[in-house]
Structures are given as C-alpha cells and as structure tokens.
Design an enzyme around this catalytic site. Structure first.
Site, mmCIF file in Angstrom:
data_model
loop_
_atom_site.group_PDB
_atom_site.id
_atom_site.type_symbol
_atom_site.label_atom_id
_atom_site.label_comp_id
_atom_site.label_asym_id
_atom_site.label_seq_id
_atom_site.Cartn_x
_atom_site.Cartn_y
_atom_site.Cartn_z
ATOM 1 N N LYS A 292 -2.710 6.925 1.216
ATOM 2 C CA LYS A 292 -2.525 7.240 2.639
ATOM 3 C C LYS A 292 -1.482 8.353 2.707
ATOM 4 O O LYS A 292 -0.294 8.119 2.946
ATOM 5 C CB LYS A 292 -2.105 5.980 3.410
ATOM 6 C CG LYS A 292 -2.441 6.060 4.890
ATOM 7 C CD LYS A 292 -2.467 4.695 5.528
ATOM 8 C CE LYS A 292 -2.418 4.766 7.052
ATOM 9 N NZ LYS A 292 -3.516 5.467 7.694
ATOM 10 N N GLU B 82 -16.355 6.058 5.416
ATOM 11 C CA GLU B 82 -15.567 5.414 6.480
ATOM 12 C C GLU B 82 -15.482 6.382 7.644
ATOM 13 O O GLU B 82 -16.039 7.475 7.586
ATOM 14 C CB GLU B 82 -14.172 5.062 5.961
ATOM 15 C CG GLU B 82 -13.370 6.288 5.495
ATOM 16 C CD GLU B 82 -12.025 5.944 4.872
ATOM 17 O OE1 GLU B 82 -11.422 4.935 5.250
ATOM 18 O OE2 GLU B 82 -11.567 6.726 4.011
ATOM 19 N N ARG C 60 0.839 -1.209 0.000
ATOM 20 C CA ARG C 60 0.000 0.000 0.000
ATOM 21 C C ARG C 60 0.870 1.253 0.000
ATOM 22 O O ARG C 60 0.550 2.250 -0.647
ATOM 23 C CB ARG C 60 -0.958 -0.021 1.203
ATOM 24 C CG ARG C 60 -2.021 1.059 1.130
ATOM 25 C CD ARG C 60 -3.108 0.878 2.182
ATOM 26 N NE ARG C 60 -2.595 1.079 3.534
ATOM 27 C CZ ARG C 60 -3.335 0.911 4.641
ATOM 28 N NH1 ARG C 60 -4.606 0.545 4.552
ATOM 29 N NH2 ARG C 60 -2.814 1.101 5.835
HETATM 30 N N1 PXG Z 1 -9.525 4.636 7.054
HETATM 31 C C1 PXG Z 1 -8.633 5.623 7.288
HETATM 32 C C2 PXG Z 1 -8.917 6.986 6.792
HETATM 33 C C3 PXG Z 1 -7.459 5.338 7.995
HETATM 34 O O1 PXG Z 1 -6.559 6.302 8.230
HETATM 35 C C4 PXG Z 1 -8.184 3.029 8.198
HETATM 36 C C5 PXG Z 1 -9.317 3.381 7.475
HETATM 37 C C6 PXG Z 1 -7.962 1.617 8.593
HETATM 38 O O2 PXG Z 1 -6.933 1.033 7.799
HETATM 39 P P1 PXG Z 1 -5.992 -0.124 8.360
HETATM 40 O O3 PXG Z 1 -5.108 -0.446 7.215
HETATM 41 O O4 PXG Z 1 -5.254 0.431 9.554
HETATM 42 O O5 PXG Z 1 -6.879 -1.264 8.729
HETATM 43 C C7 PXG Z 1 -7.220 4.027 8.459
HETATM 44 C C8 PXG Z 1 -5.972 3.693 9.217
HETATM 45 C C9 PXG Z 1 -3.353 6.729 13.879
HETATM 46 C C10 PXG Z 1 -3.569 5.579 12.970
HETATM 47 O O6 PXG Z 1 -2.203 6.932 14.290
HETATM 48 C C11 PXG Z 1 -4.515 5.650 11.956
HETATM 49 C C12 PXG Z 1 -4.681 4.573 11.104
HETATM 50 C C13 PXG Z 1 -3.928 3.440 11.266
HETATM 51 C C14 PXG Z 1 -2.996 3.380 12.285
HETATM 52 C C15 PXG Z 1 -2.817 4.458 13.143
HETATM 53 O O7 PXG Z 1 -4.325 7.422 14.198
HETATM 54 N N2 PXG Z 1 -5.609 4.690 10.125
#
Ligand code: PXG
Length: 287
Positions: free
Chosen positions: A151, A184, A52
């Site tokens: 991301k 989301e 990713r």
């Molecule tokens: N949507 C968004 C907008 C995100 O930023 C997810 C979904 C979930 O994705 P994953 O791949 O983690 O299942 C995310 C992920 C933080 C932090 O520090 C944020 C995320 C992941 C890890 C830490 O706030 N966001």
C-alpha cells in the site's frame, strides 16, 4: 478545538501540520500508508492494519523507527486527543527528507504521520441502488513492477483508473491485471455471488489484501457460504447473480452494472445484503 495531527511523536494543529517539500514521500511517492476506521471508539482490526503497514515497509526497504505496539498506541492516542468516536484514520510513513535524486540513502528521517478525521460515508442511496461501474483501460500494476500488495504512497495507477471511472459517470472502476483477469477496483476489492457461492479473485491476481475482504470472507464462511478465491475474468462478473465491493470506506457495497451490463436482475442482491448486515453486526460487536 482544532484537529490535531500526529507527526513524529508530536501533535500539531491542522494548520501547522507540515512536512518538508524535500520529503521523498512527496518527491517520489516513496512511502506507505493505511486507511483505517474506528466505530464507536473502537478501531476496526487495528492489528491487521499495523501488520500490513510493516509488511509494506519491509517490501520497500523502509525501516519504521517505531515498534508495532507504539504505532498502535499512537493511533489510539491521536483518536483520543481529537475526541473522535467514528473516525477515518490515515496512517502514513514517508521515506523522509533527502536530496533531489531517487536514492533513498540521501534521506534521514522517515516521517510518521497520523491524520484522524470524521468519516464521510457514501450516501445511503448507493447501498440501496447499488453502484454502476466500468472497466478501466488502465491495468493494475504488474506485481513485478510495483506489487499491489504494497500500500504505497504512489497511487497513480489507481487514480488513472478512477479518472476513467468518473469520466464515465461511475464512482468506481474495475481494474484488470496484465493477463486480462479481474483484479480489483481502484480502492476496493471485488466479489461476485454465483449460485449461492461467494467468489473473489485470489491474491495472486495482483491485488491488495484488503482487510475488509478478509473480514467478509470470514463472515461469509461463518454464515455457511462457500467462499472461493479464484481466477476471474469479466465474463464471471457479467454473468454473476450478484456483485459487491469491499473496502474500509465502502464496507460492503452492491454493484448492479458493469460496462453497461446489468448484473443479475440489476438490483442489489440478497447475499450482498445479508453480508452487509453481518458486517455491521461485526463492527458493532468487536473492533
Ligand atoms: N484495493 C485497493 C487498491 C485499496 O486501496 C482496498 C482494495 C480495500 O482494502 P481495505 O483494507 O480497506 O479493505 C483498498 C483500500 C481512500 C481510501 O482514502 C482507500 C482505501 C482505504 C481507505 C481509504 O480513498 N483503499
């Protein structure tokens, strides 16, 4: 021992881990990142996160000056040097330092940064009580403006929605897309359970392809649940039997209320609990 931070192939003490104020990552949010976890010394789905990251890089015309294999190894080495077993890993690639002005051609040296830390989990009570969330007025980025599949280091869109959530006393907020469909949450993907089926917005709703989302879809299908990726609006959540969020930090966390409306019987649901249990089994059993 002080925590060591990886920057461009070298390890620095936390206090000395610094990059230029001219880095376009800081000046413009021009860069990309991943949030990753390790459990019992094993990194959860590292390959998917690396994939990713490189996809995000391609989408923003950023060439990462390192192979995928070396990147994965750098993550593992940084964890090892910090003796971290259960950890949160923040992998960042910035555009690098350049002159003031948007043009990325002025930048020279993309910065690869790996921060590892112990993980601060959501309090256990939240998994028992479930989250209450509200819909943010801030809509999710339009895919033709800044595709949510990237991301990127520019998280203002999610941060503005997060502030709306916290102002309303909620730890998460639901974001809709420009069509008013469910997208989301600010840092989590969303699922509902209806008549034993598991439903979640499809990627074309304009969302991040969450790695936890993918894992939960697989787990649910393996467990015999029908999983449907579809267009959803808020009505589908208000009238669902259960709702839960997935993310690297949250894992699988129940949602019991949206916009003041209790979901189902207003308590965390059975299917959610089953999927959380299966998720925990997965992270114990494999990376
Ligand atoms: N949507 C968004 C907008 C995100 O930023 C997810 C979904 C979930 O994705 P994953 O791949 O983690 O299942 C995310 C992920 C933080 C932090 O520090 C944020 C995320 C992941 C890890 C830490 O706030 N966001």
């Amino acid at each position: 021992m002080s925590l060591k931070v990886y920057i461009g192939g070298k390890l620095y003490d936390k206090a000395d881990a610094k990059i230029s104020v001219f880095d376009h990552g800081l000046l413009y949010g021009d860069g990309i990142f991943e949030g990753i976890r390790s459990y019992s010394g094993r990194v959860f789905r590292l390959e998917s996160h690396i994939e990713r990251l490189y996809d995000s890089a391609r989408a923003i015309h950023l060439v990462i000056p390192m192979s995928r294999a070396d990147m994965a190894q750098a993550v593992l080495d940084t964890l090892k040097v910090n003796s971290l077993i259960d950890a949160y890993i923040r992998l960042i690639v910035t555009r690098g330092a350049g002159s003031l002005g948007l043009d990325p051609r002025s930048t020279t040296d993309p910065q690869i940064i790996i921060i590892t830390d112990s993980i601060s989990l959501y309090p256990a009570e939240l998994y028992e009580a479930g989250l209450k969330i509200v819909t943010a007025g801030t809509m999710r980025n339009h895919p033709s403006a800044l595709n949510p599949r990237i991301k990127s280091l520019n998280y203002l869109n999610s941060i503005l929605a997060k502030i709306e959530g916290t102002n309303a006393g909620c730890l998460e907020a639901l974001m809709l897309n420009h069509k008013g469909e469910v997208a989301e949450c600010t840092g989590d993907n969303i699922f509902v359970v209806r008549k034993g089926e598991v439903h979640t917005p499809s990627i074309d709703a304009g969302i991040l392809e969450g790695i936890t989302r993918e894992a939960v879809i697989e787990i649910a299908r393996d467990a015999g649940y029908k999983v449907v990726e579809r267009t959803m609006d808020r009505h589908d959540i208000y009238t669902a039997d259960e709702c839960f969020l997935t993310g690297t930090a949250a894992e699988v966390i129940p949602v019991v209320e949206l916009d003041g409306r209790p979901i189902g019987d207003g308590k965390p649901g059975k299917v959610t609990a089953d999927l959380l249990k299966r998720f925990h089994k997965l992270i114990r059993g494999q990376a």
